[in-house]
Design a protein around this motif. Sequence first.
Motif, PDB file in Angstrom:
ATOM      1  N   TYR A   1     -10.813 -10.787   4.517  1.00 22.28           N
ATOM      2  CA  TYR A   1     -12.059 -11.872   4.893  1.00 22.28           C
ATOM      3  C   TYR A   1     -12.344 -12.848   4.823  1.00 22.28           C
ATOM      4  O   TYR A   1     -13.034 -12.814   5.498  1.00 22.28           O
ATOM      5  CB  TYR A   1     -12.917 -10.969   3.361  1.00 22.28           C
ATOM      6  CG  TYR A   1     -13.740  -9.391   3.377  1.00 22.28           C
ATOM      7  CD1 TYR A   1     -13.876  -8.601   4.235  1.00 22.28           C
ATOM      8  CD2 TYR A   1     -13.099  -8.765   1.860  1.00 22.28           C
ATOM      9  CE1 TYR A   1     -13.884  -7.620   3.966  1.00 22.28           C
ATOM     10  CE2 TYR A   1     -13.058  -7.552   1.433  1.00 22.28           C
ATOM     11  CZ  TYR A   1     -14.067  -7.042   2.780  1.00 22.28           C
ATOM     12  OH  TYR A   1     -13.971  -5.219   2.724  1.00 22.28           O
TER      13      TYR A   1
ATOM     14  N   GLU B   1      -6.694  -7.751   0.036  1.00 22.59           N
ATOM     15  CA  GLU B   1      -8.262  -7.879   1.153  1.00 22.59           C
ATOM     16  C   GLU B   1      -9.057  -9.110   0.905  1.00 22.59           C
ATOM     17  O   GLU B   1      -9.759  -9.459   2.315  1.00 22.59           O
ATOM     18  CB  GLU B   1      -8.858  -6.630  -0.094  1.00 22.59           C
ATOM     19  CG  GLU B   1     -10.686  -6.787   0.266  1.00 22.59           C
ATOM     20  CD  GLU B   1     -10.936  -5.313  -0.794  1.00 22.59           C
ATOM     21  OE1 GLU B   1     -12.357  -5.129  -0.323  1.00 22.59           O
ATOM     22  OE2 GLU B   1     -10.487  -5.062  -1.371  1.00 22.59           O
TER      23      GLU B   1
ATOM     24  N   THR C   1       0.788  -1.235   0.113  1.00 19.85           N
ATOM     25  CA  THR C   1      -0.173  -0.275  -0.226  1.00 19.85           C
ATOM     26  C   THR C   1       0.885   1.352   0.006  1.00 19.85           C
ATOM     27  O   THR C   1       0.407   2.424  -0.083  1.00 19.85           O
ATOM     28  CB  THR C   1      -0.885  -0.285   1.271  1.00 19.85           C
ATOM     29  OG1 THR C   1       0.131  -0.131   2.396  1.00 19.85           O
ATOM     30  CG2 THR C   1      -1.930  -0.975   1.365  1.00 19.85           C
TER      31      THR C   1
ATOM     32  N   SER D   1      -6.229   1.604   3.532  1.00 20.16           N
ATOM     33  CA  SER D   1      -5.807   1.893   2.020  1.00 20.16           C
ATOM     34  C   SER D   1      -4.390   2.523   2.535  1.00 20.16           C
ATOM     35  O   SER D   1      -3.359   3.004   2.069  1.00 20.16           O
ATOM     36  CB  SER D   1      -6.411   2.161   1.619  1.00 20.16           C
ATOM     37  OG  SER D   1      -6.882   3.838   2.071  1.00 20.16           O
TER      38      SER D   1
ATOM     39  N   CYS E   1     -12.913  -5.688   9.092  1.00 21.86           N
ATOM     40  CA  CYS E   1     -13.282  -4.016   8.744  1.00 21.86           C
ATOM     41  C   CYS E   1     -11.700  -3.348   8.219  1.00 21.86           C
ATOM     42  O   CYS E   1     -11.859  -2.495   7.878  1.00 21.86           O
ATOM     43  CB  CYS E   1     -13.804  -3.427   9.695  1.00 21.86           C
ATOM     44  SG  CYS E   1     -15.655  -4.043  10.638  1.00 21.86           S
ATOM     45  N   SER E   2     -10.862  -3.655   8.885  1.00 25.30           N
ATOM     46  CA  SER E   2      -9.303  -3.765   8.304  1.00 25.30           C
ATOM     47  C   SER E   2      -8.940  -3.803   7.211  1.00 25.30           C
ATOM     48  O   SER E   2      -8.211  -3.548   6.374  1.00 25.30           O
ATOM     49  CB  SER E   2      -8.287  -3.704   9.074  1.00 25.30           C
ATOM     50  OG  SER E   2      -8.310  -5.379   8.941  1.00 25.30           O
ATOM     51  N   ALA E   3     -10.250  -5.168   6.450  1.00 23.28           N
ATOM     52  CA  ALA E   3      -9.678  -4.860   4.460  1.00 23.28           C
ATOM     53  C   ALA E   3      -9.448  -3.974   4.039  1.00 23.28           C
ATOM     54  O   ALA E   3      -8.752  -4.327   3.081  1.00 23.28           O
ATOM     55  CB  ALA E   3     -10.707  -6.370   4.566  1.00 23.28           C
ATOM     56  N   ARG E   4     -10.359  -2.763   4.249  1.00 21.92           N
ATOM     57  CA  ARG E   4      -9.677  -2.425   3.043  1.00 21.92           C
ATOM     58  C   ARG E   4      -9.461  -0.951   3.037  1.00 21.92           C
ATOM     59  O   ARG E   4      -9.209   0.069   3.110  1.00 21.92           O
ATOM     60  CB  ARG E   4     -11.394  -1.538   2.850  1.00 21.92           C
ATOM     61  CG  ARG E   4     -12.322  -2.831   2.588  1.00 21.92           C
ATOM     62  CD  ARG E   4     -13.739  -1.892   2.078  1.00 21.92           C
ATOM     63  NE  ARG E   4     -14.019  -1.345   1.159  1.00 21.92           N
ATOM     64  CZ  ARG E   4     -14.266  -1.246  -0.305  1.00 21.92           C
ATOM     65  NH1 ARG E   4     -14.543  -2.304  -0.484  1.00 21.92           N
ATOM     66  NH2 ARG E   4     -13.791  -0.614  -1.296  1.00 21.92           N
TER      67      ARG E   4
ATOM     68  N   ASN F   1      -3.770 -10.297  -3.902  1.00 24.54           N
ATOM     69  CA  ASN F   1      -5.031  -9.467  -3.845  1.00 24.54           C
ATOM     70  C   ASN F   1      -5.247  -9.528  -1.854  1.00 24.54           C
ATOM     71  O   ASN F   1      -5.245 -10.890  -1.898  1.00 24.54           O
ATOM     72  CB  ASN F   1      -6.733  -9.376  -3.858  1.00 24.54           C
ATOM     73  CG  ASN F   1      -7.213  -8.063  -3.735  1.00 24.54           C
ATOM     74  OD1 ASN F   1      -7.376  -7.783  -2.564  1.00 24.54           O
ATOM     75  ND2 ASN F   1      -8.309  -8.322  -4.272  1.00 24.54           N
TER      76      ASN F   1
END
Length: 544
Positions: free
Chosen positions: A427, A423, A294, A354, A349-352, A421
């Motif tokens: 999940y 993310e 990121t 950035s 909740c923290s998967a996105r 990926n």
Amino acid sequence: MGRADPEEGQLPAPVKPPDGGWGWIVLLGCFVITGFSYAFPKAVSVYFKELMKDFHVGYSDTAWISSIMLAMLYGTGPVCSIMVNQFGCRPVMLIGGLLASSGMILASFTTNIIELYLTAGVLTGLGMALNFQPSLIMLGTYFDKRRPLANGLAAAGSPVFLSALSPLGQVLLEKFGWRGGFLIMGGLLLNCCTCGAVMRPLEMGMKRKMEKVQDKYEAKEMLPMGGKSEEGISTTDGAKKAKKVKKKPRRGKKLLDFSIFSNRGFVIYTISKFILVLGLFVPPILLVNYAKDTGVPDTEAAFLLSIIGFIDIFARPACGMVAGLKWVRPHVAYLFSFAMLFNGLTDICSARASNYTGLVIFCVFFGISYGMVGALQFEVLMAIVGSQKFSSAIGLVLLIEAVAVLIGPPSAGRLVDALKNYEVIFYLAGSEVALSALFLAMATYCCLNRQKKKAPPPEKSPSAGGGSDTEEAESDVPEAEEHSSNNHQLARSTDDAMAVAVEEANHVAAEEQSGEGGGCPEGDGEVMARASCNTNQPVERDSF
């Protein structure tokens, strides 16, 4: 008189946990052992780059050293249980400390990666496994009321040692190289022997001595005739020795008790723990690479793990204190479910996330939830199976966890390589942890609590640890019946011998009296006559 020695077949009453005293020293030893067991495989990773250069291998080849250590820690659980049940905790821990230390010392002289696998991986991993499991068993033996707090404090050893061993390893690498670092690390692991030496078993010798003294005191009270009383006591001892030779040999203790699978609570816990381990370790393993992808700098990305460790240090003891509250402890399984659900939702909740701020927030909440899970996992198992069967239960649970450890993180790594990926991985890992929480809570409520409401509450028997005392008593019923019959036979033979001695004493007393005496003599022989007349009356005995 009416009491049988524990040596002659009586089921010994478990010693009450002191909840303090020498138990705090045992807790300190467990803190050190837990720290070495969980932190050492991760701290060794600081040497991987030097190993890659010297042995001309890739990162995946060196990473197998830590994987083998963890596989030995989890996979040898049943072997540790058998050794503990056969030899006791202290000898097993002393041998484990020597194996762990010798593994790292021998690793400093290796010439190829295969030799490292066998020394630092297999030998050191087996040594730490032989220390980790017995230390938890001894902790449950010394603590009952304060056991949740003790488990939380012991579990805090993992983040504390991880925070200390990683910088220490880097310093040793810079000054002495990886061979010198391995040699010094092996010396540090000798402290496991010190921790094993303080694991003093709770003694029962004083209780046995008190029962023997009470037996002889009661015999003297019934035979106050000087020399004749000594004859009666010798006759009683002779009857005991004769009965000891004739009695049936006591059945040996099971090396690995598979009967715990008949405990519904244990089965539910095992299934839930398997699902949990599939996703629990995935986020911290992938976190640094996820942060780098990121755009976070390397130093700041590595600092994220330090945040998790720092929060974890305080979360584990705090959760142990909460679990020890009177209104919380009976529902500790639900608190464990909440901790797992908290951890799973944190991953989802923290998967996105950035940016670096979002990742720091994730690390704070993940450290809290991860510490709660670490503090409660063995406390819940102790509460389910009790201290008597904990040695077998933890061995089987760790073996099942070893399978999940070998499936979860490697599968996540392959998905990352295939999907590119992170993310989706977060999940998936969060969903697995949340699923384990829901399964444990619902199964505990539906299968266990409803069953307790239908059945009348059983009488509680004294136990060395908290938890499934009823099930322990049920498992000991056949053995108790056998020993009870032996004890009644022993009492009858002892009373017959006493009757012979009493009749001889009464005969001497009767000859000294004038007139013919029928039935029981009077005067000086009155006390003895009562004893003789009452020999056929039932003798009070301890009930099982």
